[in-house]
Design an enzyme around this catalytic site. Structure first.
Site, PDB file in Angstrom:
ATOM      1  CD  GLU A  68      -3.046   6.127  -1.164  1.00 42.01           C
ATOM      2  OE1 GLU A  68      -2.572   7.106  -1.751  1.00 42.01           O
ATOM      3  OE2 GLU A  68      -2.628   4.985  -1.318  1.00 42.01           O
ATOM      4  N   GLY A  96       4.612  12.179   2.903  1.00 39.61           N
ATOM      5  CA  GLY A  96       5.420  13.052   2.053  1.00 39.61           C
ATOM      6  C   GLY A  96       4.559  13.870   1.104  1.00 39.61           C
ATOM      7  CB  ALA A  97       3.688  14.341  -1.801  1.00 37.00           C
ATOM      8  CG  MET A  98      -2.815  12.164  -1.668  1.00 43.89           C
ATOM      9  SD  MET A  98      -2.591  10.354  -1.634  1.00 43.89           S
ATOM     10  CE  MET A  98      -3.793   9.866  -2.879  1.00 43.89           C
ATOM     11  CD  GLU A  99      -1.097   8.602  -5.242  1.00 40.96           C
ATOM     12  OE1 GLU A  99      -0.396   9.073  -4.327  1.00 40.96           O
ATOM     13  OE2 GLU A  99      -1.482   7.414  -5.265  1.00 40.96           O
ATOM     14  CG  ASN A 100      -5.054  14.187  -3.712  1.00 40.36           C
ATOM     15  OD1 ASN A 100      -5.444  13.203  -3.120  1.00 40.36           O
ATOM     16  ND2 ASN A 100      -4.298  15.111  -3.139  1.00 40.36           N
ATOM     17  CG  HIS A 133       6.414   8.492  -5.826  1.00 43.70           C
ATOM     18  ND1 HIS A 133       6.862   7.188  -5.790  1.00 43.70           N
ATOM     19  CD2 HIS A 133       5.191   8.467  -5.237  1.00 43.70           C
ATOM     20  CE1 HIS A 133       5.954   6.430  -5.209  1.00 43.70           C
ATOM     21  NE2 HIS A 133       4.928   7.184  -4.858  1.00 43.70           N
ATOM     22  CD  GLU A 134       3.300  11.573  -4.324  1.00 40.94           C
ATOM     23  OE1 GLU A 134       2.256  10.978  -4.684  1.00 40.94           O
ATOM     24  OE2 GLU A 134       4.022  11.161  -3.398  1.00 40.94           O
TER      25      GLU A 134
HETATM   26 ZN    ZN Z   1       3.100   6.657  -4.061  1.00 33.46          ZN
END
Ligand code: ZN
Length: 850
Positions: free
Chosen positions: A122, A255-259, A291-292
């Site tokens: 992303e 911070g992080a990624m929701e793959n 969140h993720e």
């Molecule tokens: Zn997000």
């Protein structure tokens, strides 16, 4: 490869994709500088398309071979992609490309971090992996084969098969390419299981590099399970794969990624232990994991049609994680924390050259629009919608949203339509929150006669770049009324302000009430309300709404600070007495008292002076803050030791909200006590603390009074092996430095052997702290401006995304005096004129310069 001249992309130019993808098969043959990616993509013409042009995105790829329906082709390659003629019927496109993860320092696409392969796609990173229609409205089912001798090979979806040196994954849920992920490495896992609401057993794993990090996964795993349960209980959303993997990566831009099924986290956003993490770290980790995870429905199952709709997934998911944190901890404290962030960062953005609507209308580089406006103001819009339609209306609308749009790439119009259909409410005026930039200001006048109290609210939104004319918004203003004794005589009700000026009346009142306005921060607006210090002190003492009680204290503190900046005044005793009464009120939550005792940030004070038509002097603001802190310490000094002792938590450390609140108030006491005792108590706390929250707070208290050199050396000695703790060590020295020393301290730290600009966390530790040290960043010498510009120029060649984000440190340059403006402008221009400057940074610096 030279990229083409940056092009501006417009929301109004959206057209549907020419071809849709039915399935994708990818094979990765991993090698540090010569990874081969084989793709087999089944295309079909999109019946809704307006053209038949075949274009696949692709950047920095070496094409080895390509074919259509098995026939070799030689496509036309440009800097941004590939074109070729294709059949006007379903066909299979195959390609083999070569990429070099090891030399990918931008951390977009497939890259390496400490010997581990990982991805970040992303928004537009997949085009650096292979040729593909890299846009969120092209969704497909992915099957992935990874070949490597590394022991752990992960991708999205469910594991399909594996053998010696290979693994296959299949993701049954159609997804856009930005949700693709791959990890390969020597990793160990912290496993657990979760049974979903329908009884499905899900395997959970948090993967980390071998070493002591395995001990730091338990908290994150517990947070994941709480998130899964909460999303079932509150939104009725169940997890939809057999496995959920989280991987911790040290080098990560965000911070992080929701793959899908394979979340990739900045290690700072998942690893936690009492010895190495603060209470704030624990809370942040719980929120980011939630969140993720929540994105699985709001983002993955329902994604965005195009990147202009980013707030569709981010605003909603931030709102959901805020609700979750409120449920897990304290709604009152969470609301105050969120308002602090919004005012400090989003209002600042709205007030400056980077102001943009929550749904922007154009961009050059989408990475530059992952902003506090899209995320945090986007979440505020959801909160206002919920306030306007009520809890039942919100629930109906969300159920309809999931029913109607599951599997879709949706738009803000789709989102608002479900609210209109579920509640019958016309949202055409409300929709302006998505298109009109800037923070609305709401001014208040009131009167009382014959038992009737009249409240007149007027709204006005200042001009922002590209938007001179603003029209009235729908603003939910929560109001309650108190009598002179501090009793609530009219409970909270929502006034809907929809016109430029409107009067609301309250009948049957015995005397003129004291209004409590914008309770719970019911809309992201600036309230302009002329109140006396006595009225504010009254609300600080009596308001039944915790947010407004805190806000009365904050506004009072801001007024006191402004007085002190203007005329070197001594602070109003109404404020100091109010703080003392609040501190001594043991019925109040310690976390709340700690917040009430914190001053507005120096940057907030600067903005308040700008709002009053003055040019802020950061040095004078710094002195006023220091002087007020000393006055507070002196005024409260008889009470500080008692509260400090009361806040000592006995027994082993736990990161729960109650204990964290006590430590927060205790540490606030320590900071004030250090102003009076020369750091005696802080040295003792540093020596005896068994957790990072108290150790770090003690060190900060010492550094702020010019002491703590021995403790700083001992801290480094003890933690030099731990990257995340050392980020704190780097950052604290800069944020606690005296203004005139801040640039020197930061420059010296860049010479430390453990400083590296290849790691975004480390770079941000130093330079994020320099921005946060407002008086230090704006020291009249201009040394901080020059230092930051030097480093941004160096970083841009490696990591454009982080460079562009950090360049926002300069976004307030027009606020200041001519000398500071000249120096900041020169620094910005020096960055802008750097040869081969990235598209990301070019766009950002150009916008900041205006
Ligand atoms: Zn997000």
């Amino acid at each position: 490869m030279q990229t083409a001249a940056p092009q501006k992309i417009y929301l109004k130019d959206y057209t549907p994709p020419a071809y849709l993808v039915d399935s994708v098969e990818l094979t990765f043959k991993l090698a540090p500088t010569t990874t081969r990616v084989l793709s087999r993509i089944a295309f079909r013409p999109n019946p809704d398309a307006q053209s038949r042009d075949f274009f696949l995105h692709g950047e920095q790829l070496k094409l080895i071979s390509a074919s259509i329906d098995g026939v070799s082709i030689t496509p036309e390659i440009t800097a941004t992609g590939l074109t070729h003629t294709v059949p006007n019927a379903p066909f299979v496109f195959e390609a083999e490309v070569e990429i070099s993860p090891e030399t990918n320092t931008a951390l977009e696409g497939l890259y390496m971090s400490n010997g581990m392969y990982c991805t970040q796609c992303e928004a537009e990173g997949f085009r650096k992996i292979t040729y593909y229609p890299d846009r969120p409205d092209v969704m497909s089912v992915f099957t992935v084969r990874i070949e490597s001798d590394l022991p752990v090979l992960l991708s999205n979806g469910n594991p399909a098969a594996k053998g010696d040196g290979w693994a296959e994954w299949h993701d049954p849920w159609p997804k856009p390419a930005y949700l693709f992920a791959l990890v390969g490495g020597d990793l160990v896992n912290h496993p657990d299981r979760f049974t979903t609401m329908s009884g499905k057993d899900v395997e959970l794993n948090i993967w980390v590099r071998p070493g002591d990090d395995e001990q730091k996964c338990a908290f994150g795993m517990a947070a994941l399970k709480k998130s899964m349960k909460w999303d079932e209980d509150v939104y009725g959303r169940e997890y939809d794969l057999d496995i959920f993997n989280i991987v911790a990566v040290d080098d990560f831009n965000m911070g992080a990624m929701e793959n899908k099924g394979l979340n990739i986290f900045n290690s700072s956003a998942v690893l936690a232990s009492p010895e190495t993490s603060t209470d704030a770290n624990f809370e942040r980790i719980e929120a980011i994991i939630a969140h993720e995870y929540f994105h699985n429905w709001t983002g993955n199952r329902i994604t965005c049609r195009d990147w202009f709709q980013l707030c569709l997934k981010e605003g909603l998911t931030v709102f959901r994680d805020q609700q979750f944190t409120g449920d897990m901890r304290s709604h009152a404290v969470k609301r105050i924390d969120d308002a602090v962030v919004l005012r400090a960062h989003q209002f600042r953005e709205d007030n400056g050259p980077l102001a943009h609507p929550v749904r922007p209308e154009s961009f050059v580089e989408i990475n530059n629009f992952y902003t506090v406006t899209v995320y945090e103001k986007g979440a505020e819009i959801i909160g206002m919608l919920k306030r306007l339609v009520g809890d039942d209306g919100y629930k109906k609308a969300l159920d309809l949203y999931f029913d109607r749009h599951d599997g879709d790439a949706a738009t803000i119009e789709d989102w608002l339509q479900v609210f209109e259909d579920a509640t019958g409410r016309d949202l055409s005026q409300f929709a302006k929150w998505y298109s009109q930039a800037g923070t609305p200001r709401v001014s208040i006048t009131d009167s009382y006669a014959d038992g009737t109290y009249s409240l007149t609210l007027s709204q006005h939104t200042p001009a922002t770049p590209d938007q001179d004319e603003k029209t009235p918004m729908v603003i939910p203003v929560a109001v309650g009324l108190l009598n002179d004794n501090g009793d609530e005589i009219v409970p909270t009700r929502i006034l809907e302000l929809t016109e430029a000026t409107q009067t609301f009346t309250f009948d049957g009142l015995a005397s003129k009430p004291v209004p409590s306005i914008l309770r719970g921060f019911s809309a992201p607006v600036i309230l302009e309300h002329d109140q006396t210090n006595a009225e504010r002190a009254f609300l600080l003492a009596h308001d039944t709404d915790p947010f407004n009680r805190w806000d009365a204290g904050r506004t009072l503190a801001q007024d006191v600070l402004i007085q002190m900046v203007r005329e070197d005044a001594t602070p109003d005793t109404a404020y100091l007495d109010g703080l003392l009464a609040l501190l001594r009120d043991d019925s109040l939550d310690p976390a709340f008292r700690a917040l009430a005792l914190s001053l507005p940030s120096q940057d907030d004070t600067a903005q308040a002076l700008v709002d009053a038509g003055e040019t802020p002097d950061p040095t004078a603001i710094y002195r006023a803050h220091e002087a007020l802190t000393l006055h507070i310490a002196q005024h409260l000094q008889d009470t500080l030791p008692r509260i400090y002792a009361d806040m000592m938590v006995t027994g082993p450390y736990t990161p729960d909200a109650v204990s964290a609140g006590k430590r927060s108030l205790g540490n606030r006491m320590l900071t004030l006590m250090s102003k009076l005792d020369g750091g005696k108590q802080a040295s003792q706390q540093y020596a005896t603390a068994d957790n990072m929250t108290q150790q770090l707070a003690a060190l900060a208290s010492l550094l702020k009074i010019g002491k703590g050199a021995d403790e700083l050396a001992a801290f480094e000695q003890r933690w030099h092996h731990d990257r995340l703790v050392m980020d704190k060590w780097f950052g604290l020295q800069v944020s606690c430095a005296a203004p005139e020393d801040a640039a020197k301290v930061a420059a010296k730290l860049t010479e430390h052997p453990a400083f590296t600009m290849k790691n975004p966390n480390r770079f941000r530790a130093v330079f994020g702290a320099l921005k946060g040290n407002t008086a230090g960043f704006h020291d009249p010498s201009g040394a901080s401006y020059d230092l930051l510009a030097d480093w941004l120029i160096k970083l841009d060649a490696l990591n454009p995304q982080t460079t562009a984000r950090m360049s926002t440190s300069f976004d307030t340059w027009k606020r200041y005096d001519a000398d500071r403006q000249t120096k900041m402008k020169a620094a910005l221009q020096r960055i802008a004129e750097t040869p081969n400057l990235s598209r990301d940074t070019t766009e950002m610096v150009t916008r900041i310069l205006g």
